[in-house]
Design a protein around this motif. Structure first.
Motif, PDB file in Angstrom:
ATOM      1  N   ASP A  49       0.939  -1.522  -0.045  1.00 26.93           N
ATOM      2  CA  ASP A  49       0.095  -0.151   0.118  1.00 26.93           C
ATOM      3  C   ASP A  49       0.991   1.215  -0.085  1.00 26.93           C
ATOM      4  O   ASP A  49       0.833   1.677  -1.205  1.00 26.93           O
ATOM      5  N   ARG A  50       1.934   1.050   0.564  1.00 19.40           N
ATOM      6  CA  ARG A  50       3.015   2.448   0.813  1.00 19.40           C
ATOM      7  C   ARG A  50       3.319   2.464  -0.643  1.00 19.40           C
ATOM      8  O   ARG A  50       4.144   3.723  -0.831  1.00 19.40           O
ATOM      9  N   VAL A  51       4.049   1.492  -0.772  1.00 20.18           N
ATOM     10  CA  VAL A  51       5.115   1.859  -2.850  1.00 20.18           C
ATOM     11  C   VAL A  51       4.119   2.154  -3.427  1.00 20.18           C
ATOM     12  O   VAL A  51       4.555   3.298  -4.359  1.00 20.18           O
ATOM     13  N   LEU A  52       2.765   1.364  -4.036  1.00 14.92           N
ATOM     14  CA  LEU A  52       1.560   2.050  -4.311  1.00 14.92           C
ATOM     15  C   LEU A  52       1.648   3.197  -4.199  1.00 14.92           C
ATOM     16  O   LEU A  52       1.809   4.204  -5.411  1.00 14.92           O
ATOM     17  N   GLY A  53       1.582   3.975  -3.039  1.00 17.16           N
ATOM     18  CA  GLY A  53       1.391   5.681  -2.947  1.00 17.16           C
ATOM     19  C   GLY A  53       2.752   6.205  -2.855  1.00 17.16           C
ATOM     20  O   GLY A  53       2.191   7.796  -3.858  1.00 17.16           O
ATOM     21  N   LEU A  54       3.293   5.655  -3.166  1.00 14.22           N
ATOM     22  CA  LEU A  54       4.453   6.791  -3.284  1.00 14.22           C
ATOM     23  C   LEU A  54       4.879   6.915  -4.956  1.00 14.22           C
ATOM     24  O   LEU A  54       4.861   7.725  -5.163  1.00 14.22           O
ATOM     25  N   VAL A  55       4.487   5.396  -5.723  1.00 17.84           N
ATOM     26  CA  VAL A  55       4.843   5.745  -7.287  1.00 17.84           C
ATOM     27  C   VAL A  55       3.589   6.304  -7.081  1.00 17.84           C
ATOM     28  O   VAL A  55       4.270   7.205  -8.548  1.00 17.84           O
ATOM     29  N   MET A  56       2.520   6.651  -7.365  1.00 17.23           N
ATOM     30  CA  MET A  56       1.762   6.943  -7.890  1.00 17.23           C
ATOM     31  C   MET A  56       1.496   8.702  -7.199  1.00 17.23           C
ATOM     32  O   MET A  56       1.424   9.603  -7.929  1.00 17.23           O
ATOM     33  N   ALA A  57       2.104   8.960  -6.369  1.00 22.91           N
ATOM     34  CA  ALA A  57       2.637  10.680  -6.448  1.00 22.91           C
ATOM     35  C   ALA A  57       3.455  11.104  -7.241  1.00 22.91           C
ATOM     36  O   ALA A  57       3.385  12.612  -7.477  1.00 22.91           O
ATOM     37  N   GLU A  58       4.774  10.113  -6.791  1.00 22.71           N
ATOM     38  CA  GLU A  58       5.523  10.886  -8.189  1.00 22.71           C
ATOM     39  C   GLU A  58       4.521  10.715  -9.981  1.00 22.71           C
ATOM     40  O   GLU A  58       5.667  11.819 -10.696  1.00 22.71           O
ATOM     41  N   ALA A  59       4.444   9.836  -9.934  1.00 26.70           N
ATOM     42  CA  ALA A  59       3.415  10.040 -11.205  1.00 26.70           C
ATOM     43  C   ALA A  59       2.551  10.979 -11.470  1.00 26.70           C
ATOM     44  O   ALA A  59       3.446  11.145 -12.901  1.00 26.70           O
ATOM     45  N   LEU A  60       1.523  11.243 -10.879  1.00 22.28           N
ATOM     46  CA  LEU A  60       1.373  12.589 -10.603  1.00 22.28           C
ATOM     47  C   LEU A  60       2.150  13.837 -10.706  1.00 22.28           C
ATOM     48  O   LEU A  60       1.222  14.112 -11.780  1.00 22.28           O
ATOM     49  N   GLY A 108     -17.045 -16.849  -2.093  1.00 19.75           N
ATOM     50  CA  GLY A 108     -16.730 -16.025  -3.856  1.00 19.75           C
ATOM     51  C   GLY A 108     -15.179 -15.872  -3.644  1.00 19.75           C
ATOM     52  O   GLY A 108     -15.818 -14.325  -4.169  1.00 19.75           O
ATOM     53  N   GLY A 109     -14.470 -16.336  -2.797  1.00 18.92           N
ATOM     54  CA  GLY A 109     -13.383 -15.048  -2.632  1.00 18.92           C
ATOM     55  C   GLY A 109     -12.274 -14.532  -3.875  1.00 18.92           C
ATOM     56  O   GLY A 109     -11.536 -13.518  -3.675  1.00 18.92           O
ATOM     57  N   ARG A 110     -12.608 -15.212  -4.682  1.00 25.17           N
ATOM     58  CA  ARG A 110     -11.692 -15.281  -5.833  1.00 25.17           C
ATOM     59  C   ARG A 110     -12.385 -13.608  -6.494  1.00 25.17           C
ATOM     60  O   ARG A 110     -11.377 -13.031  -7.353  1.00 25.17           O
ATOM     61  N   ARG A 111     -13.611 -13.560  -5.983  1.00 26.47           N
ATOM     62  CA  ARG A 111     -14.456 -12.330  -6.633  1.00 26.47           C
ATOM     63  C   ARG A 111     -13.910 -11.098  -6.023  1.00 26.47           C
ATOM     64  O   ARG A 111     -15.080 -10.145  -6.393  1.00 26.47           O
ATOM     65  N   LYS A 112     -14.037 -11.060  -4.578  1.00 26.40           N
ATOM     66  CA  LYS A 112     -14.308  -9.905  -3.700  1.00 26.40           C
ATOM     67  C   LYS A 112     -13.142  -9.016  -4.038  1.00 26.40           C
ATOM     68  O   LYS A 112     -12.182  -9.125  -4.059  1.00 26.40           O
ATOM     69  N   GLN A 113     -13.934  -7.593  -3.768  1.00 29.86           N
ATOM     70  CA  GLN A 113     -13.244  -6.774  -3.970  1.00 29.86           C
ATOM     71  C   GLN A 113     -11.743  -6.272  -3.458  1.00 29.86           C
ATOM     72  O   GLN A 113     -10.762  -5.970  -3.346  1.00 29.86           O
ATOM     73  N   ALA A 114     -12.693  -6.612  -1.537  1.00 29.62           N
ATOM     74  CA  ALA A 114     -10.823  -6.041  -0.455  1.00 29.62           C
ATOM     75  C   ALA A 114      -9.992  -6.914  -0.600  1.00 29.62           C
ATOM     76  O   ALA A 114      -9.328  -7.506  -0.491  1.00 29.62           O
ATOM     77  N   LEU A 115     -10.933  -8.291  -1.175  1.00 24.34           N
ATOM     78  CA  LEU A 115      -9.210  -9.184  -1.365  1.00 24.34           C
ATOM     79  C   LEU A 115      -8.784  -9.230  -2.503  1.00 24.34           C
ATOM     80  O   LEU A 115      -7.135  -9.327  -2.122  1.00 24.34           O
ATOM     81  N   LEU A 116      -9.355  -8.771  -3.164  1.00 20.25           N
ATOM     82  CA  LEU A 116      -8.356  -8.562  -4.714  1.00 20.25           C
ATOM     83  C   LEU A 116      -7.509  -7.365  -4.309  1.00 20.25           C
ATOM     84  O   LEU A 116      -6.778  -7.494  -4.877  1.00 20.25           O
ATOM     85  N   GLY A 117      -8.236  -6.308  -4.219  1.00 19.07           N
ATOM     86  CA  GLY A 117      -7.261  -4.883  -3.869  1.00 19.07           C
ATOM     87  C   GLY A 117      -5.737  -4.983  -2.379  1.00 19.07           C
ATOM     88  O   GLY A 117      -5.026  -5.138  -2.721  1.00 19.07           O
ATOM     89  N   ASP A 118      -6.672  -5.752  -1.588  1.00 21.25           N
ATOM     90  CA  ASP A 118      -5.528  -6.975  -0.647  1.00 21.25           C
ATOM     91  C   ASP A 118      -4.406  -7.516  -1.624  1.00 21.25           C
ATOM     92  O   ASP A 118      -3.547  -7.132  -1.278  1.00 21.25           O
ATOM     93  N   ALA A 119      -4.522  -7.876  -2.539  1.00 22.03           N
ATOM     94  CA  ALA A 119      -3.730  -8.826  -2.672  1.00 22.03           C
ATOM     95  C   ALA A 119      -3.086  -8.364  -3.995  1.00 22.03           C
ATOM     96  O   ALA A 119      -1.515  -9.106  -4.196  1.00 22.03           O
ATOM     97  N   ILE A 120      -3.117  -7.173  -4.474  1.00 23.90           N
ATOM     98  CA  ILE A 120      -2.261  -7.159  -5.147  1.00 23.90           C
ATOM     99  C   ILE A 120      -1.196  -6.014  -5.408  1.00 23.90           C
ATOM    100  O   ILE A 120      -0.192  -5.778  -5.254  1.00 23.90           O
ATOM    101  N   GLU A 121      -1.282  -5.314  -4.284  1.00 18.44           N
ATOM    102  CA  GLU A 121      -1.110  -4.084  -2.989  1.00 18.44           C
ATOM    103  C   GLU A 121       0.649  -4.995  -2.155  1.00 18.44           C
ATOM    104  O   GLU A 121       1.496  -5.203  -2.307  1.00 18.44           O
ATOM    105  N   ALA A 122       0.151  -7.122  -1.902  1.00 14.65           N
ATOM    106  CA  ALA A 122       0.762  -7.683  -1.828  1.00 14.65           C
ATOM    107  C   ALA A 122       1.940  -8.323  -2.454  1.00 14.65           C
ATOM    108  O   ALA A 122       2.816  -8.978  -3.262  1.00 14.65           O
ATOM    109  N   VAL A 123       0.844  -8.119  -3.927  1.00 13.54           N
ATOM    110  CA  VAL A 123       2.099  -8.295  -5.363  1.00 13.54           C
ATOM    111  C   VAL A 123       3.011  -7.287  -4.845  1.00 13.54           C
ATOM    112  O   VAL A 123       4.415  -7.115  -5.174  1.00 13.54           O
ATOM    113  N   ILE A 124       2.733  -6.422  -5.285  1.00 10.55           N
ATOM    114  CA  ILE A 124       3.450  -4.960  -5.324  1.00 10.55           C
ATOM    115  C   ILE A 124       4.855  -5.151  -3.908  1.00 10.55           C
ATOM    116  O   ILE A 124       5.903  -4.690  -4.320  1.00 10.55           O
ATOM    117  N   ALA A 125       4.398  -5.547  -3.579  1.00 15.13           N
ATOM    118  CA  ALA A 125       5.114  -5.740  -1.689  1.00 15.13           C
ATOM    119  C   ALA A 125       6.192  -6.568  -1.838  1.00 15.13           C
ATOM    120  O   ALA A 125       7.371  -6.531  -1.884  1.00 15.13           O
TER     121      ALA A 125
END
Length: 228
Positions: A49-60, A108-125
């Motif tokens: 979540d923190r890495v994503l935030g820094l990259v997006m701030a820089e990109a914007l 239906g966890g594979r389709r849950k928004q919160a679960l998917l959002g958390d997982a992509i942040e984990a992949v980034i980390a």
């Protein structure tokens, strides 16, 4: 550690081959599958979540050197919110490779928004820990694509924008009412009405209350704009 075929294919979809495959396995392991010998992705999600935030701030900042903080903040929020993260996760079929406990699988966890959002942040980390900041930055910019260039100045949270509209006209905050619910317990569908004290109202349907509320607020804002 040897990766499964699905995870090897997933590496191809995200454009990063892990030097330490265990990081990827951890990133796609939900808490419902954790055990004494298996770490879940919650700590990685916190870091991502923190890495994503820094990259997006820089990109914007780089994409619009004249934008004020007041313009940049809503764009940033639109790019890092869970809905956007979940959309990115769906585009790379992250749900397919998630390791879930039985209860999450059934619900239906594979389709849950919160679960998917958390997982992509984990992949980034996981990429950050595997290969450093530049690799994670490249991953984020690649996966978010043209979202950064096309995010609108008014990319505020729709519910916040609707509340601000009401406040500017000295109206009470909008109310959100559940008017219908359908579907099975593990995959409900909600219909929500966004209603203002002046009688203006709009409805929307979505798989979660939050998404339905946002969609109803967006529809109502559009109606109010047309009625000017």
């Amino acid at each position: 550690m040897k990766l499964s075929g699905d995870l090897r294919a997933f590496q191809g979809r995200i454009g990063h081959e892990f030097s330490d495959p265990a990081l990827l396995v951890r990133a796609v392991t939900h808490a419902s599958m954790s055990s004494a010998n298996r770490d879940d992705n919650q700590r990685l999600e916190f870091l991502g979540d923190r890495v994503l935030g820094l990259v997006m701030a820089e990109a914007l900042l780089a994409s619009d050197r004249q934008a004020s903080e007041g313009q940049l903040a809503p764009r940033f929020n639109a790019l890092v919110r869970k809905e956007t993260c979940a959309d990115v996760a769906r585009e790379i079929d992250l749900g397919q490779v998630l390791k879930l406990g039985r209860s999450e699988m059934i619900s239906g966890g594979r389709r849950k928004q919160a679960l998917l959002g958390d997982a992509i942040e984990a992949v980034i980390a996981a990429v950050y820990q595997d290969a450093g900041f530049e690799a994670s930055r490249a991953l984020i910019l690649r996966l978010w694509g043209n979202r950064i260039d096309t995010v609108k100045d008014d990319a505020r949270d729709a519910k916040t924008a609707l509340q601000e509209w009401a406040q500017a006209r000295k109206l009470p905050p909008p109310k959100y009412l559940e008017v219908a619910r359908s579907g099975p317990d593990h995959a409900p569908v909600f219909t929500i009405a966004a209603r203002l004290e002046n009688g203006a109202e709009a409805q929307a349907t979505a798989p979660s209350k939050r998404s339905a509320e946002q969609a109803a607020a967006t529809t109502l804002l559009a109606q109010l704009e047309k009625s000017k």
